[in-house]
Structures are given as structure tokens and as C-alpha cells.
Scaffold this motif. Structure first.
Motif, PDB file in Angstrom:
ATOM      1  N   ASP A 177       1.636  -6.156  -0.660  1.00  0.00           N
ATOM      2  CA  ASP A 177       2.723  -7.019  -0.282  1.00  0.00           C
ATOM      3  C   ASP A 177       3.613  -6.834   0.280  1.00  0.00           C
ATOM      4  N   ALA A 178       4.415  -5.838   0.867  1.00  0.00           N
ATOM      5  CA  ALA A 178       5.318  -5.620   1.396  1.00  0.00           C
ATOM      6  C   ALA A 178       4.910  -5.998   2.653  1.00  0.00           C
ATOM      7  N   THR A 298      12.418  -4.017  -1.136  1.00  0.00           N
ATOM      8  CA  THR A 298      11.609  -2.470  -0.841  1.00  0.00           C
ATOM      9  C   THR A 298      10.953  -2.691  -2.575  1.00  0.00           C
ATOM     10  N   VAL A 299       9.296  -1.814  -2.076  1.00  0.00           N
ATOM     11  CA  VAL A 299       8.580  -1.718  -2.776  1.00  0.00           C
ATOM     12  C   VAL A 299       9.004  -1.125  -4.288  1.00  0.00           C
ATOM     13  N   HIS A 300       9.410  -1.727  -5.904  1.00  0.00           N
ATOM     14  CA  HIS A 300       9.803  -0.952  -6.728  1.00  0.00           C
ATOM     15  C   HIS A 300       8.649  -0.097  -6.823  1.00  0.00           C
ATOM     16  N   HIS A 332       5.940  -4.006  -7.718  1.00  0.00           N
ATOM     17  CA  HIS A 332       6.347  -4.850  -7.438  1.00  0.00           C
ATOM     18  C   HIS A 332       7.619  -4.728  -5.974  1.00  0.00           C
ATOM     19  N   LEU A 333       7.265  -6.338  -5.317  1.00  0.00           N
ATOM     20  CA  LEU A 333       8.302  -5.851  -4.582  1.00  0.00           C
ATOM     21  C   LEU A 333       9.785  -6.924  -4.374  1.00  0.00           C
ATOM     22  N   GLU A 334      10.811  -6.441  -4.656  1.00  0.00           N
ATOM     23  CA  GLU A 334      11.715  -6.414  -4.295  1.00  0.00           C
ATOM     24  C   GLU A 334      12.492  -6.843  -3.820  1.00  0.00           C
TER      25      GLU A 334
END
Length: 345
Positions: A177-178, A298-300, A332-334
């Protein structure tokens, strides 16, 4: 035969170490070593004693008599990091109200013998052990089990046997996702900072990055894949190398927030603005990233949740309410201020 019969009759009430020793025709200390998972017993003798223990339904005195005296051994690797703080907070919340108390130990991220720690866990009469971000050998897990200690691994670094409980996360999907986020912004020259090659989490994150790069039809420049550990200094040194290139990357995806923080320092020293000159993405979503400027995309990685769920699952296992836990929590991506479309060159 009379001796065996007598010992078997005793098992109907409370079988003792002496009874087991008489049946197995060994000394009581030998039986004690097997019960406590200690070395110094041949494989054949150990297996014979274990068989007798199972046949006679022996109950180890190691188990706590009540929740009030129960001990949970918590072993944390990389203790002087924000990651370890998140594990500790999550564990304390997970054990709240359970009647179990954590006994916290740390191990260095290098070659380390688990045997002394296991010896202490057995001596404490621990009910369970939660082992975080480290790769305990299968023999160590077996020692704990033989001592009646339930085991769960949290964010493990190595291969986890199918019959061992674990709480992990969707590292591959998070990295995918990132990388997709950077690709969709228009980045084509995307660097990747990896961690230790022998860690399952690191391999998963690299594979997620590689998969998305391949899906987007983008080549992976070997010179843009750097990194060894999840630390600030590693991110800083990698950043210095990347930003000094004749054709530097327009974006860097770091496998940890600590590496990403090091990239910030290297970018500042190179006279680069984030995100205008270089976009940066991290992985973990540790609390301190809010102090980075601009705030880090960032990736949570639900570290507290992993520890909280791990502690609760371990208590359920001890109480006989759960036999095995195998869970990967979603990431999930923030998206924050450290990423933007690249400048045209």
C-alpha cells in the motif's frame, strides 16, 4: 510390576516425582530435569519419562495455584526503542484485571542464549510467556511447554511453527500500500530501506515493495535498496548515500519510522526539502512521528494492539479457554505531509 502398580495407584490421587522416577527406573533429579525442561537428559530417557507423565496425567507443580499469584514472562527485544514502549503499554492493558503480573526481561538484537531466561521462567513458576520481536528456537519453545508454560509470540522475526500461537501483522500488504501511494503520486525512482534479511517481517515488507514496483512496470535499481537495521542511524547513513547520488530518488520508503527519522536529518543536511524535493514514507506509526516536520506518512502497524491481544490470548490459553491463536492484524496507510507528487526533472 508391583512397584509400577503401586505408583499407578498413586497417580489416581497425586503422582509425585518419586513415583515417576520409580516407574521410569531413573533418579528423581532426572525426572525433575524433564519436567522443568532442563538439559542433561538423553533424548531416549526424556521421551520415556514424558510418555509416562502423559499416561499418568501428571500435573506439573509449576502452574500457579490461582490468578493472584500468576506470572507472565514478557521478553522484549530492542528494549531501548519506542517500539518496546508500545509493546509494554499494550501488554499492561491486556493483562489488566486478569490477575496475572508481567515479569519483564529484555534480550539484545544479537546472538543470545535463551536458556538462562527459560530457567528463570521455570523457577518463577510462570504460567505463560509472551516473546516479542525475536526468534526463539523451537527447542526453547519446547522447554517452556514441558514446564507447563503457555507460549505466544508477538511480531515474531522468524518462522513460526503451525502449532505455536502468534500475533503478527499484514506487513506485506502494508508495504504494498505504501509503495502504491508513491507510485500513484507519480514517483518512479523509489528507494527502499530494508531491515535484517533474516527477519520474516523485513522480507514481507520488501516483497510488498517489490510486488508493487513490478505491477507498476517500474525497475528496481539495486543501488536504491539499502539498509540493515530498523534504527535511526541506519536511516541517516542510507539517506546520506541516497541524497548524494547524481540521480537521487524522488521518494524513499523506509521499513521503520526510526529509519525514516534518520532520513529527515540526512535530507536537511543535504539541503533537501520534504516533501518538495523528496517524499518519505515510514512503517510503524510510532507516537513520536507526530514531532517530525512535516508529519510523516507511514504505515500504521498496530503494535499496542498486537501486544494487548497477545496478552489476552495468552491468559485465555492459560485458563483453558483457547488452544491456539494465529492472527495477523491489518495495517493501513496514514497519509500526512511527507509525501507529494515529484518535481519535474
Amino acid at each position: 510390576m508391583e512397584q509400577i502398580a503401586a505408583a499407578s495407584q498413586t497417580a489416581k490421587t497425586k503422582l509425585t516425582v518419586a513415583d515417576i522416577a520409580a516407574i521410569a527406573k531413573v533418579s528423581a533429579p532426572t525426572v525433575s530435569k524433564v519436567i522443568n525442561g532442563r538439559p542433561g537428559v538423553s533424548d531416549a530417557t526424556r521421551e520415556r519419562i514424558l510418555t509416562i507423565l502423559r499416561e499418568h496425567h501428571y500435573i506439573s507443580p509449576v502452574a500457579p495455584s490461582s490468578h493472584k499469584t500468576g506470572i507472565i514472562e514478557l521478553l522484549i527485544s530492542h528494549p531501548h526503542t519506542a517500539w518496546a514502549d508500545e509493546i509494554l503499554v499494550g501488554t499492561l492493558e491486556g493483562l489488566e484485571g486478569s490477575g496475572y503480573t508481567p515479569a519483564v526481561s529484555s534480550c539484545p538484537p544479537v546472538e543470545w542464549s535463551f536458556d538462562p531466561w527459560i530457567d528463570e521462567a521455570v523457577r518463577h513458576g510462570a504460567s505463560g510467556a509472551m516473546i516479542c520481536l525475536t526468534n526463539i528456537p523451537a527447542a526453547g519453545i519446547e522447554r517452556l511447554r514441558r514446564a507447563g508454560i503457555k507460549v505466544i509470540l508477538v511480531d515474531p522475526t522468524g518462522v513460526v511453527p503451525q502449532d505455536v500461537s502468534m500475533i503478527g501483522s499484514s506487513d506485506y500488504q502494508g508495504a504494498n500500500d505504501a509503495t502504491r501511494h508513491l507510485v500513484q503520486l507519480g514517483h518512479r525512482r523509489i528507494a527502499f530501506l530494508k531491515g535484517p534479511d533474516d527477519w520474516r517481517t523485513c522480507r514481507a515488507r520488501f516483497n510488498g515493495y517489490r510486488s508493487m514496483m513490478e505491477e507498476a512496470g517500474l525497475p528496481i535499481d539495486p543501488d536504491l535498496v539499502l539498509g540493515e537495521v530498523y534504527y535511526y542511524d541506519d536511516g541517516y547513513e542510507c539517506g546520506r548515500r541516497l541524497f548524494a547520488m547524481d540521480d537521487p530518488p524522488t521518494a524513499v520508503f523506509a521499513s521503520s519510522d526510526m529509519q525514516a527519522a534518520g532520513l529527515y536529518q540526512a535530507a536537511q543536511e543535504a539541503g533537501l526539502a520534504i516533501p518538495d524535493d523528496v517524499s518519505i514514507v515510514g512503517f510503524d506509526d510510532l507516537p513520536y512521528v507526530r514531532f517530525l516536520s512535516p508529519q510523516l506518512t507511514t504505515v500504521h502497524h498496530a503494535i499496542q494492539d498486537m501486544a494487548r491481544l497477545g496478552a489476552r490470548s495468552l491468559v485465555d490459553m492459560i485458563n483453558g479457554e483457547e488452544a491456539l491463536t494465529r492472527i495477523d492484524l491489518l495495517t493501513h496507510l496514514e497519509v500526512r505531509g511527507s509525501t507529494t507528487p515529484p518535481k519535474r526533472r
